[in-house]
Design an enzyme around this catalytic site. Structure first.
Site: not given
Ligand code: C2G
Length: 131
Positions: A44, A46
């Site tokens: 990803k 990351k």
């Molecule tokens: N999230 C949120 N508000 C934020 C930050 C994150 O609602 N301020 C939500 C994201 O939308 C996601 C969840 O928290 O639903 C996890 O965020 P991340 O850890 O950034 O996940 P991501 O890297 O987007 O990975 O297959 C899907 C991926 O694994 C999602």
């Protein structure tokens, strides 16, 4: 029992993540979280501050989380929904539309993100000593 599934990296766990997880749990009785492995995060693009095991430990300590499973690839979602008999799939709305293919297997709900916080924001603020 109504089962809910969501996925994420959850690095530097913050209240935006907690808001999402608590709202996801409130949509059912049992919340499964697919947590991105360190290898999948590489895919990803990351780089996590905390390892998979450390991120898993933090999620498992949350009252609203019932089970943490590995997220190793993009393609595992349909089999996860089937294997864990998921009724509702939930993601933040930055993913809106991206997982609509799951509508053949379960309800798909995109929840509004918590606007002002992100793992990147935390890292930047610390780097710029804005704390
Ligand atoms: N999230 C949120 N508000 C934020 C930050 C994150 O609602 N301020 C939500 C994201 O939308 C996601 C969840 O928290 O639903 C996890 O965020 P991340 O850890 O950034 O996940 P991501 O890297 O987007 O990975 O297959 C899907 C991926 O694994 C999602």
């Amino acid at each position: 029992m109504k089962k809910v599934l969501t996925y994420g990296t959850f690095d530097l766990l913050h209240y935006g993540h907690i808001n999402l997880l608590e709202r996801a749990k409130a949509l059912g009785d049992y919340l499964v979280v697919g947590l991105s492995t360190d290898e999948f995060n590489g895919l990803k693009g990351k780089k996590c501050y905390f390892s998979y095991e450390e991120r898993k430990k933090m999620l498992e300590a949350l009252r609203c989380v019932d089970l943490v499973i590995e997220e190793n690839c993009w393609e595992q979602k349909i089999s996860d929904v089937k294997e864990f008999r998921i009724d509702v799939f939930v993601m933040g709305d930055d993913w809106k539309g991206k997982f609509d293919f799951l509508k053949d297997y379960c309800e798909v709900i995109y929840l509004p993100r918590t606007p002002e916080i992100s793992t990147t924001q935390i890292k930047n603020d610390i780097a710029n000593k804005n704390i």
